[in-house]
Design an enzyme around this catalytic site. Sequence first.
Site, mmCIF file in Angstrom:
data_model
loop_
_atom_site.group_PDB
_atom_site.id
_atom_site.type_symbol
_atom_site.label_atom_id
_atom_site.label_comp_id
_atom_site.label_asym_id
_atom_site.label_seq_id
_atom_site.Cartn_x
_atom_site.Cartn_y
_atom_site.Cartn_z
ATOM 1 C CG PHE A 88 -1.813 1.177 1.306
ATOM 2 C CD1 PHE A 88 -2.782 1.375 0.340
ATOM 3 C CD2 PHE A 88 -1.678 2.107 2.322
ATOM 4 C CE1 PHE A 88 -3.613 2.493 0.394
ATOM 5 C CE2 PHE A 88 -2.511 3.220 2.380
ATOM 6 C CZ PHE A 88 -3.475 3.407 1.411
ATOM 7 C CG ASP A 159 3.687 -1.371 6.724
ATOM 8 O OD1 ASP A 159 2.711 -1.802 7.382
ATOM 9 O OD2 ASP A 159 3.572 -0.545 5.795
ATOM 10 C CG HIS A 162 -1.049 -6.235 5.251
ATOM 11 N ND1 HIS A 162 -0.585 -6.513 3.990
ATOM 12 C CD2 HIS A 162 -1.569 -4.982 5.185
ATOM 13 C CE1 HIS A 162 -0.804 -5.498 3.179
ATOM 14 N NE2 HIS A 162 -1.390 -4.538 3.881
ATOM 15 C CD GLN A 185 -8.743 0.911 6.327
ATOM 16 O OE1 GLN A 185 -8.136 -0.146 6.363
ATOM 17 N NE2 GLN A 185 -9.813 1.110 5.560
ATOM 18 C CE LYS A 188 -4.815 -2.244 6.203
ATOM 19 N NZ LYS A 188 -3.999 -1.059 6.238
ATOM 20 N NE ARG A 217 0.796 21.291 24.922
ATOM 21 C CZ ARG A 217 -0.334 21.877 25.323
ATOM 22 N NH1 ARG A 217 -1.453 21.690 24.643
ATOM 23 N NH2 ARG A 217 -0.352 22.619 26.396
ATOM 24 C CE1 TYR A 224 -1.689 25.802 24.652
ATOM 25 C CE2 TYR A 224 -1.549 27.365 26.459
ATOM 26 C CZ TYR A 224 -2.306 26.582 25.605
ATOM 27 O OH TYR A 224 -3.665 26.575 25.707
ATOM 28 N NE ARG A 234 -4.150 15.198 21.101
ATOM 29 C CZ ARG A 234 -3.826 16.481 20.874
ATOM 30 N NH1 ARG A 234 -2.567 16.884 21.021
ATOM 31 N NH2 ARG A 234 -4.738 17.346 20.507
HETATM 32 C C1 LIG Z 1 -3.267 0.096 5.610
HETATM 33 C C2 LIG Z 1 -1.807 0.156 5.460
HETATM 34 C C3 LIG Z 1 -1.038 1.209 5.982
HETATM 35 C C4 LIG Z 1 -1.601 2.499 6.501
HETATM 36 O O1 LIG Z 1 -2.652 2.425 7.297
HETATM 37 P P1 LIG Z 1 -3.750 3.606 7.476
HETATM 38 O O2 LIG Z 1 -4.194 3.321 8.875
HETATM 39 O O3 LIG Z 1 -4.792 3.331 6.460
HETATM 40 O O4 LIG Z 1 -3.106 4.918 7.338
HETATM 41 C C5 LIG Z 1 0.329 1.107 5.917
HETATM 42 N N1 LIG Z 1 0.927 0.065 5.334
HETATM 43 C C6 LIG Z 1 0.233 -0.946 4.781
HETATM 44 C C7 LIG Z 1 0.976 -2.066 4.160
HETATM 45 C C8 LIG Z 1 -1.164 -0.924 4.809
HETATM 46 O O5 LIG Z 1 -1.842 -1.919 4.225
#
Ligand SMILES: *Cc1c(COP(=O)(O)O)cnc(C)c1O
Length: 407
Positions: A88, A159, A162, A185, A188, A217, A224, A234
């Site tokens: 992605f 990463d 998945h 997301q 997922k 912060r 601040y 966040r």
């Molecule tokens: C979904 C995904 C992301 C990013 O996730 P979001 O929460 O949609 O920003 C990053 N890397 C891979 C491989 C993904 O499939």
Amino acid sequence: MPRDFASRIPPWPRSDTADEAALLDVLRSRRWWRGNGTQGDDFEAAFADALDVAHVRLVSHGTAALELALSALGVGPGDEVIVPACTFVATASAVLRLGAWPIPVDVEPETLNIDVALIEPAIGPRTRCIVPVHMAGQAAAMPAILHIARRHGLAVVEDAAHAHGARAFGRPLGSIGEASIFSFQSGKLMTCGEGGAVATNRADVAAQSFALHSCGRPKGDTEYRHLMPTTNMRLTEFQAALLFGQLRRLPEEMALRDRNAPVFEAGLRDAGLEPLATKPHVERHGRYMTMAWFDPAAFGGADAAALSASLRRMGIPAFRCFPPVHRTEMFAGDALALLSGRSGRAPDYARMETPVAERAAREAIWFAHPLLLGDEALVADVAAAVASLRTPSRPTRQATQPESEPA
Ligand SMILES: *Cc1c(COP(=O)(O)O)cnc(C)c1O
């Protein structure tokens, strides 16, 4: 066979009455914000436990988690970061956002994970980091990747967008590199609509991560103070509250997917597709996607976009594989020229060849994990529906095809 699968696919995301109660609790507490609630802190601790890592930082998106992890590791303008060509786009675009250059490396055809043999040739004097993706939920070859990284003084960020719940090499995925990222997301394996996390055992990364995700912060600040230029990543307390149920249900969902996956993959093989292979190093597959190669010639010349669209018309959640990251429009023309100003000359993306990733974009499709939460009859029927789209190119003995031509 019924052609509308939509009503048979288990609904996703899942929730139960405990989730409803948790949301109502946050609502009534009036502590909707990370700054005065406890859900975010508590879930960070729970997820760190599950991953067996020292620190987790919840953030607004997986894409934001990548930016945070990379910038905490010192990636900045003009640096280079090695990423798989097939992923992605966030894996690469997060690097661009930091003013650094993603260097796409081709993937292995069997797994669509980064091809370890091609990493070293892609390392240059500006390389800072390697970001392997555990594609579809299958572990990348972490020991070999770490070995290369050590030899060149590079950091490794997994990463794991998945790979919730997945394991390999005796470890949970997301606990092996200097840092890792997850996405929550909506599609997922664990979700709160939008969300992400950075996991790390590195105290320095963890120490910066709070300020980095919160306008610079430090935690608890009321004066601040802003230690660094960054943004706001966040997560709300409502979202954090939902993640407890997602984590609680994960083992049961993984067991269901493990039961249905072999039936589905066997059915896809019968339909003439070739599901990605599972490497012996996989102890637990995340099964985010069931990804498979197919021969367009056997499907009337349909490419991955066309074949997956036909399947979606039957209500089957099927999609084309990602295009190579550097073939997306942000890697060409004005979009790239804009970045080149602050980061030095862009690598020559147009000339970078990643043939396996190119082929995957045309000849690989994937099925979304909710399919695997049904029963064996569902996955068998979906595979049969795929088979029904094959072009009858050879004479068959079926009485329904009297027009089949001689061999
Ligand atoms: C979904 C995904 C992301 C990013 O996730 P979001 O929460 O949609 O920003 C990053 N890397 C891979 C491989 C993904 O499939």
